[in-house]
Each structure stands twice: as C-alpha cells, then as structure tokens.
Scaffold this active site. Structure first.
Site, short mmCIF file in Angstrom:
data_model
loop_
_atom_site.label_atom_id
_atom_site.label_comp_id
_atom_site.label_asym_id
_atom_site.label_seq_id
_atom_site.Cartn_x
_atom_site.Cartn_y
_atom_site.Cartn_z
N CYS A 77 2.84 -6.87 -3.46
CA CYS A 77 3.82 -7.74 -3.74
C CYS A 77 3.07 -8.98 -3.06
CB CYS A 77 5.15 -7.41 -2.44
SG CYS A 77 5.99 -8.54 -2.37
N CYS A 81 4.50 -11.76 1.40
CA CYS A 81 3.79 -12.01 2.57
C CYS A 81 2.30 -12.14 2.33
CB CYS A 81 4.08 -11.00 3.45
SG CYS A 81 5.69 -10.66 4.01
N CYS A 83 12.79 -5.17 1.97
CA CYS A 83 11.94 -6.06 2.44
C CYS A 83 12.06 -6.13 3.95
CB CYS A 83 11.90 -7.27 1.70
SG CYS A 83 11.09 -8.66 2.19
N GLN A 130 18.32 -23.74 5.55
CA GLN A 130 16.93 -23.08 6.24
C GLN A 130 17.09 -21.56 6.15
OE1 GLN A 130 14.33 -24.51 6.72
NE2 GLN A 130 14.91 -26.88 7.55
N ASP A 134 21.50 -37.30 -0.58
CA ASP A 134 20.89 -36.17 -1.09
C ASP A 134 21.29 -36.16 -2.73
OD1 ASP A 134 19.90 -33.14 0.16
OD2 ASP A 134 20.33 -33.10 -1.98
N ASP A 183 13.52 -34.49 5.47
CA ASP A 183 13.39 -33.02 5.34
C ASP A 183 13.15 -32.65 3.84
OD1 ASP A 183 12.81 -30.32 5.62
OD2 ASP A 183 14.70 -29.99 6.52
N CYS A 212 7.70 -28.59 5.20
CA CYS A 212 7.40 -27.36 4.70
C CYS A 212 6.05 -27.27 4.05
CB CYS A 212 8.53 -26.74 4.14
SG CYS A 212 8.93 -27.25 2.57
#
Length: 457
Positions: free
Chosen positions: A83, A86, A166, A290, A340, A388, A415
């Site tokens: 997968c 990760c 998961c 988040q 936004d 952000d 991020c």
C-alpha cells in the site's frame, strides 16, 4: 575530463544510505549519481538494483541489506509493503521525528540560500501514540475476487490494495468505510472502472469527529444517478447509527482529484461536529479540517506562541478553511479577518465564530491576494498575517502582496517543506526566519508540518 560511467537498468551495486528523501526513501550516491531507494534507512549499507535511470538520478530497490540500521523495526501493518499510504513504519517512531527535521533542512538546502546552521530549527513535536489518529479516509473502490473492495493504490500505480483495517486511521473511519462497502456489495451497485469509464461509485470518503463520535460519509460518483439510493441510505441508517451525515459528490472527470464540484446532501445533518479543547467546529462535506486532531491542538498552540498577541493586533488569516486557527487566536487579537476561496468553508467559519460568540472574527470568500490590497486601500493593515496553504504553497501573487503589506509578523504553517522553502526564499527579501518548529501531523508517513515565525527585517 573523464566521462561519468552510466548506471544501467537492472545493474546491482553497493550503496551507503546517507539520509531520508522527501518521500521517505533512502538516499545514497553511486558514481556521483544520486540514488533513491524506498525502504532503505540512513546509515544502512545495501545492495541496490537500478529500476529506472533518469538523467540526474536513479530509482532503485533494495536487493539485500548488508548492514542494518539500529532503528529498523518490523512494520506492524500486513499490507505496508504493497500500500502506498505509509512510508516509515519500518523506522522507530523516535527516529522518524529526527529524520523529519532533516527533511525540512534538506528542502532549505535545495531551495534557499539561507544560512541553515544559523537557523533555529527545533526538534519535531510528536505523538504519545502514533497510530489510529487520522479522522478522515478517502478509499477508492474497485473489484477483487468478484466483490467490491475499498482501499488505496499501490505506490506509483493504479493497482488497488484492499485495506480492511488501516492502523493509522481512527477505528470508526475503518468501520464505516467497510460497512458502506458491504452495503454497496449487497445491492450490487456498479463501481466505477477507470479504464472503461463505466460504473457509478468511485470513492468512499469518511470523516469522524473523534471527540463527538459523529461520522459523515460522502459517496463520490461518476454520475448523478445513484441506483437504489433510498435502500442504501436506509441500510446505512440501520447498520451505522454513528453516521449522522450522508452526502453524494459527483465527479465525472477522468482525474486523480477526489471531489467534483457538485455535492448533494442525502440524509441526516449537513455537517458533523468536532471539538478541539473548548472549541466546537461544524464541518461540511468539503470543508478542510486537519486530519490529526491531537497534533492539531499542539500545532495551533505553536501558532499562538509565535503570534505572542497582546490584544491589540489585527490578524489576517489566509487559507482560513473553517476558521480553526483564527478562532484559536481570537481572544488575543483586536480583529481577525479570514479568507478562503471555498465559499462553504467561509460559511462554516462564520457559523463557528457565531457559535463561540467571537464578534471580532470576520470571514470573506475570495483570494487573499485580492482582498488584502483592497483592505489596505480602505486603511485596514494587519499586524500579523497567518497562512496555512495547500501542498502547492502560497500563491506567488499573495507573497508579492505580503512583501508590499509588510506585516510585523508573518506565520507560515506548511504541510510541504519544498514549497515552504521556495516561498521562504522569496520572503527573505523582507523577512528573517525567527525559528522553525516541525510538527509530526502524520506519523508513519514522510509528511512533516512546520510552523515558521518570520519577522520583518
């Protein structure tokens, strides 16, 4: 000058891994060529085999580990190697935090001319329990052994890996996704096939309020017509009492982007609620929030610390989403203006401000690079600007606006270390990096969040 010998596909060679790359792969050098090796760890000596040869780098795989890292562990997930979700389950969590700080440093080395050894880059803030933390899943649908499966695509491919459980997802997202997949199976609802363009349901998006226990399901479909819709909704209600909101989003385009433009509310409430400390947030289907609420609290407290407000400051909150950061800081500011480009998020932000009786927070739909100059012309100048942005970083027009507006403080929540570094290079004309605080929002992956305080030179 002697010409460098070319590396050939399938060639095997010894390699010492120097550090982790931005995608969590091991990085080494062979014949002065950079080699990326997924699964290899810093300090390891491996035998690598070249899989793809590019003009400036080589992608390789590990054939043998000759010298293991003391930080290597057995990944607990049974489908970890297949997968693509990760990248770092084979590395101890303590060392993941060390390497993520280094990933930030690498981005600065690559994209800036800042003097890195003079920067205050702090140790990565992590989690006590780095599992079962994600409050949202986006699982693709496909067919396997004659039935519908839900999961994630294997790395760099469109081979769907069935992921029944998961271990970085909150257990309720797993449960809801699996039960909805089973309901679609039970009623033989056709799933979308990328190659043929036939079928209906593409993706199941599940979001949970970890503090409230509420769940929301969005079925992403290729067409507006959803066969047996009422039956599906009745079954969701019967089998999943935790689901308080069901929606359908239509995405007919051939695209890797999950959501289309049209969202239809199907049953229950239009929102779910989530709590972060004393704040309760209303979240509609497409609103950004988040993915790791526990670390979000730590991240927002870092933003608050960086802002060091006295009660007099005007704050501009760009890419504000549902207003999470602005509301967190509101008690220390004279006024907050959030912006936004997603109108639904702005509506949620207004509701969130009203619900918490925060009259000094105001929200506007539109681009920050358009709104900020307009406010400046009207005589409203922010003391602190907070951004952000998405992974693509800040819009260049916004950075030019910041350099014109010149707030005393600029707080950048990022991020993506690469786009952060590129943006810092541009901002360095007028700003100094006071410090950088990496935060591990996504344990077991190569992603790292960063809170950066910039002060006017």
């Amino acid at each position: 000058m002697q010409k460098q010998a070319a590396i050939k596909v399938k060639q095997q060679f010894p390699l010492i891994i120097k550090r982790l790359g931005i995608n969590g792969e091991g990085v080494g050098y062979f014949k002065k060529t950079v080699v990326f090796v997924p699964g290899a760890l810093p300090g390891e000596e491996v035998v690598a085999e070249a899989k793809r040869v590019h003009p400036k780098y080589v992608e390789a795989v590990v054939k043998k580990v000759r010298k293991r890292s003391p930080h290597r562990v057995k990944p607990p997930c049974p489908v970890y190697e297949q997968c693509g979700g990760c990248q770092l389950q084979h590395l101890t969590y303590k060392q993941q935090l060390v390497e993520k700080r280094d990933i930030v440093i690498q981005a600065l080395e690559r994209h800036t001319n800042l003097k890195i050894d003079e920067l205050d880059i702090r140790g990565t803030i992590g989690m006590d329990n780095p599992w079962l933390y994600r409050n949202k899943s986006q699982f693709q649908l496909g067919e396997g052994h004659g039935k519908i499966i839900s999961g994630l695509y294997s790395l760099n491919s469109h081979r769907l890996i069935n992921v029944p459980e998961c271990i970085v997802q909150h257990p309720l997202t797993n449960k809801v996704t699996q039960v909805v997949t089973q309901i679609l199976n039970d009623f033989h609802i056709p799933v979308y096939n990328e190659k043929t363009g036939k079928g209906i349901v593409r993706t199941i998006v599940t979001r949970v309020g970890i503090q409230t226990g509420q769940a929301q399901v969005v079925m992403i479909t290729a067409k507006k017509e959803l066969p047996r819709k009422d039956t599906i909704l009745a079954e969701i209600k019967k089998r999943l009492p935790e689901v308080v909101s069901v929606a359908q989003n239509i995405n007919a385009k051939k695209t890797p982007i999950i959501f289309g433009d049209e969202t239809i509310h199907l049953s229950g409430k239009e929102i779910i609620e989530e709590r972060l400390e004393e704040f309760t947030y209303e979240l509609s289907a497409r609103a950004f929030f988040q993915l790791n609420p526990i670390l979000t609290v730590k991240l927002y407290n870092e933003v608050k610390k960086a802002a060091a407000l006295t009660g007099k400051e005007k704050i501009a909150d760009a890419y504000c989403g549902v207003g999470t950061i602005g509301l967190w800081l509101a008690d220390g500011a004279s006024e907050i203006r959030g912006m936004d480009i997603i109108p639904e998020a702005i509506e949620d932000a207004k509701k969130n401000a009203a619900a918490h009786n925060i009259p000094n927070a105001h929200y506007y739909a539109g681009k920050a690079e358009v709104l900020l100059p307009k406010w400046l012309d009207e005589g409203w100048r922010p003391d602190v600007v907070i951004v952000d942005p998405p992974r693509s970083g800040c819009d260049e027009a916004l950075l030019r606006t910041i350099l014109k507006v010149k707030p005393k403080k600029f707080i950048y929540v990022s991020c993506n270390p690469s786009t952060l570094a590129k943006d810092l290079q541009m901002l360095s004309k007028a700003y100094e990096v006071a410090y950088m605080q990496p935060v591990d929002m996504f344990p077991q992956t190569a992603h790292v969040e960063c809170c950066v305080l910039l002060v006017k030179k």
